[in-house]
Design an enzyme around this catalytic site. Structure first.
Site, PDB file in Angstrom:
ATOM      1  N   ASP A 158       0.354 106.738 104.497  1.00  0.00           N
ATOM      2  CA  ASP A 158      -0.877 105.962 104.363  1.00  0.00           C
ATOM      3  C   ASP A 158      -0.971 105.522 102.905  1.00  0.00           C
ATOM      4  O   ASP A 158      -0.705 106.321 102.002  1.00  0.00           O
ATOM      5  CB  ASP A 158      -2.099 106.829 104.658  1.00  0.00           C
ATOM      6  CG  ASP A 158      -2.402 106.983 106.141  1.00  0.00           C
ATOM      7  OD1 ASP A 158      -1.487 106.776 106.956  1.00  0.00           O
ATOM      8  OD2 ASP A 158      -3.545 107.338 106.473  1.00  0.00           O
ATOM      9  N   HIS A 178       6.409 110.792 105.978  1.00  0.00           N
ATOM     10  CA  HIS A 178       7.087 110.842 107.270  1.00  0.00           C
ATOM     11  C   HIS A 178       8.352 109.980 107.268  1.00  0.00           C
ATOM     12  O   HIS A 178       8.514 109.085 106.450  1.00  0.00           O
ATOM     13  CB  HIS A 178       6.130 110.384 108.371  1.00  0.00           C
ATOM     14  CG  HIS A 178       4.942 111.290 108.531  1.00  0.00           C
ATOM     15  ND1 HIS A 178       4.844 112.209 109.539  1.00  0.00           N
ATOM     16  CD2 HIS A 178       3.814 111.428 107.780  1.00  0.00           C
ATOM     17  CE1 HIS A 178       3.699 112.880 109.417  1.00  0.00           C
ATOM     18  NE2 HIS A 178       3.060 112.419 108.352  1.00  0.00           N
ATOM     19  N   SER A 225       0.486 109.949  95.087  1.00  0.00           N
ATOM     20  CA  SER A 225       1.533 109.439  94.212  1.00  0.00           C
ATOM     21  C   SER A 225       2.155 108.199  94.825  1.00  0.00           C
ATOM     22  O   SER A 225       1.451 107.374  95.396  1.00  0.00           O
ATOM     23  CB  SER A 225       2.582 110.517  93.939  1.00  0.00           C
ATOM     24  OG  SER A 225       3.406 110.119  92.865  1.00  0.00           O
TER      25      SER A 225
END
Length: 282
Positions: free
Chosen positions: A85, A142, A244
């Site tokens: 995200d 992911h 980050s």
């Protein structure tokens, strides 16, 4: 403010914040988490556990899971899934070995990958995708494609902030900050997933290694070719304990980006960001 970064004790500040984030101070921790949620406008209804009382520490809150049904992973066989995200900082074609950091700011694959020309040569004229995870975002990372882990290179470095203002002002930021370069073998060729550290980020963590800690020897290369560590598209491979940047690299002529994905646009993990180009086997 960004000009102050070079003078701040980056690692000391990050260690202090990292230590504070592990403290379990009961009602005080819950109060601080509520302030954080209010300040950043975090939607806790997306969290697997919306109740603040579920999180004994800031780290537990930072690494919270989301409700799985809210982040379906793209099902098209050739699709590349967003690993995170966040906000798309930049994306597109690598010009020779030059990547765009921001307007008027570039850096090289060789520098990003630890000054290893042979490793960098595999991505010349390829494609890249850079995503920024803000403090309010989900912090787990992911897998974009099915793949097998072959190598991880931990490169020590600075801990500049990676927020948009810093990216636009700090030269070669991503090639100077601490980072973990994860190389995967996919059916479509090599893929790099690079986890970039930043100021106040507690640590970089991967599911196969745990917390990635700098060593006295400098760059550390971990070879996993004989370990047969495989991941399916959408599976978790790591996390940050604050927020980050993640960078993807692909070799030349192996992928096409989704035209709906553009710099400064928002993304959710699992969304379609591109498709792979089938490689013909002679």
């Amino acid at each position: 403010m960004t000009k102050l970064h070079k003078y701040l004790p980056q690692r000391t500040l990050s260690k202090i914040v990292g230590w504070l984030a592990t403290r379990e101070w009961g009602l005080l921790t819950q109060w601080a988490i509520r302030l954080f949620i209010r300040h950043y406008g975090i939607n806790m209804q997306e969290a697997q556990y919306p109740d603040i009382g579920h999180y004994p520490s800031f780290n537990a809150f930072f690494t919270r899971y989301l409700k799985r049904e809210l982040r379906p992973v793209v099902e098209e066989p050739l699709a590349i899934a967003s690993p995170v995200d966040g906000i798309i900082s930049e994306m597109g074609q690598i010009k020779g070995e030059n990547l765009i950091q921001a307007k008027n700011h570039h850096y090289t694959i060789t520098a990003l990958l630890g000054e290893d020309p042979s490793r960098a040569s595999q991505f010349l004229d390829g494609d890249f995708f850079t995503a920024y995870l803000a403090p309010k975002n989900y912090h787990r990372i992911h897998m974009p494609l099915d793949g097998r882990l072959i190598e991880m290179i931990h490169i020590p470095g600075k801990l500049f902030s990676v927020n948009p203002a810093s990216v636009q002002t700090v030269p070669r930021l991503f090639a100077r900050n601490e980072r973990a370069v994860c190389l995967f073998e996919t059916e479509n060729g090599l893929m790099a997933v690079i986890l970039v550290g930043a100021m106040l980020v507690g640590s970089i963590n991967t599911v196969w290694h745990g917390t990635v800690v700098p060593t006295a020897e400098g760059i550390a290369v971990h070879n996993y070719r004989e370990k047969n560590i495989k991941f399916k598209r959408g599976e978790e491979i790591g996390h940050f304990k604050m927020g980050s940047t993640v960078i993807l690299l692909f070799p030349k002529n192996t992928i096409q980006w989704n035209p709906n994905c553009q710099p400064k646009g928002t993304i959710c993990y699992g969304e379609n960001i591109g498709t792979v180009s089938l490689i013909e086997v002679a």
